[in-house]
Design an enzyme around this catalytic site. Structure first.
Site, short mmCIF file in Angstrom:
data_model
loop_
_atom_site.label_atom_id
_atom_site.label_comp_id
_atom_site.label_asym_id
_atom_site.label_seq_id
_atom_site.Cartn_x
_atom_site.Cartn_y
_atom_site.Cartn_z
N LEU A 1 54.35 47.96 21.64
CA LEU A 1 53.95 47.35 20.38
C LEU A 1 54.50 48.21 19.24
O LEU A 1 53.83 49.11 18.74
CB LEU A 1 52.43 47.24 20.27
CG LEU A 1 51.79 46.01 20.87
CD1 LEU A 1 50.30 45.98 20.56
CD2 LEU A 1 52.44 44.73 20.36
N HIS A 2 55.72 47.92 18.84
CA HIS A 2 56.42 48.78 17.88
C HIS A 2 55.74 48.82 16.51
O HIS A 2 55.29 49.86 16.04
CB HIS A 2 57.86 48.28 17.70
CG HIS A 2 58.63 48.12 18.97
ND1 HIS A 2 59.09 49.19 19.69
CD2 HIS A 2 59.01 47.00 19.63
CE1 HIS A 2 59.74 48.74 20.75
NE2 HIS A 2 59.70 47.43 20.75
#
Length: 313
Positions: free
Chosen positions: A242-243
């Protein structure tokens, strides 16, 4: 402590969408002044639509959303439908938004806001290519000293690239814009792949999103269900990173993250390493430090925070 005033600059993207939801679910820490959209993961017409979809999903249709630049400063646009799907938000079935994009250009909103708000009180949070931010700095250099800091998702060093062998997507799409930002003298915090690849949406974590039971929780789980197929195949990991939510989580709980203040330069000319963030991690050059490069995170605490805040929406 007053909430941090921020502008999110974004190209949604499932992980961008979850970052927006995290911000909207954290009003005690985050005052979201507006969202500016940029071409990146998908073209601008879709990124602006997706930003509105997410605001309505969160029950926040009053959020100000602006369309920004529809192409990089000097290159053809590269997009990432192969990761995010043709809409950028593939996965859940979400209704078309009723919100209308504000008529003001996103770059002009950034400039006007920074000139209007007290100096040093607004943080810029770019989650996509840095085209809007660089354009604002070039158009109105007086705002440079008014920005509290820039906390961005982009770049990679030890984790190498995700769009080329050496470049992370956001920087690769517009390396000229990234170069302007990194040379601006503004306080910069970087969330590169080196840290985002440590926050993986494993099955138990995705189940926790779905168990929230709300439309937000279910949509988040469905987005990550879709999003993860690409990264799990590519990296062989237990889930997708989950950047972009790392940017917002850092603003809420910076103690979850660790990194080093170093020099980071952007490669603009090499056919082999175009868009590389050349991070002087070991201090082997005489180039002055210009960015805090994050490479560590308390992943369980990150997901506890994210799940709790999504449950508020």
């Amino acid at each position: 402590m007053p909430a941090k005033k921020i502008i999110i600059d974004t190209d949604p993207g499932q992980d961008d969408a979850i970052a927006i939801l995290l911000a909207l679910g954290s009003p005690d820490e985050i005052e979201l002044l507006g969202i500016t959209t940029v071409a990146g993961n998908v073209p601008l017409k879709l990124t602006q639509k997706n930003a509105c979809i997410i605001c309505e999903l969160a029950g926040r249709p009053e959020t100000l959303v602006f369309a920004g630049c529809d192409r990089p400063l000097s290159r053809p646009l590269v997009t990432a439908e192969h990761v995010h799907g043709k809409t950028g938000l593939d996965g859940p079935t979400l209704p078309n938004p009723q919100m209308e994009i504000k008529k003001q250009h996103g770059v002009d909103f950034i400039i006007e806001t920074l000139r209007t708000e007290p100096s040093g009180t607004v943080t810029l949070c770019p989650l996509g290519p840095l085209t809007n931010i660089a354009t604002a700095l070039e158009k109105a250099p007086d705002i440079i000293n008014r920005i509290a800091e820039i906390v961005l998702m982009g770049g990679a060093y030890f984790e190498v690239g995700n769009i080329t062998p050496t470049a992370e997507f956001n920087i690769y799409v517009d390396p000229e814009a990234a170069d302007i930002v990194f040379k601006s003298g503004i306080k910069i915090v970087v969330m590169p792949l080196d840290v985002t690849h440590k926050v993986l949406v494993t099955r138990p974590r995705n189940d926790a999103f779905r168990k929230i039971g709300s439309s937000v929780g279910v949509a988040t789980a469905e987005m990550t269900d879709f999003f993860e197929r690409f990264d799990k195949d590519k990296y062989g990991t237990a889930g997708a990173p989950l950047h972009d939510p790392c940017v917002i989580a850092y603003l809420i709980k910076p103690e979850l993250f660790g990194g080093r203040y170093i020099n980071v330069m952007i490669e603009k000319t090499s056919d082999l390493t175009l868009g590389m963030t050349v991070a002087d991690w070991w201090g082997v050059t005489n180039r002055p430090a210009n960015a805090t490069f994050i490479n560590d995170v308390d992943a369980p605490a990150f997901f506890d925070l994210l799940t709790e805040r999504l449950s508020r929406l």
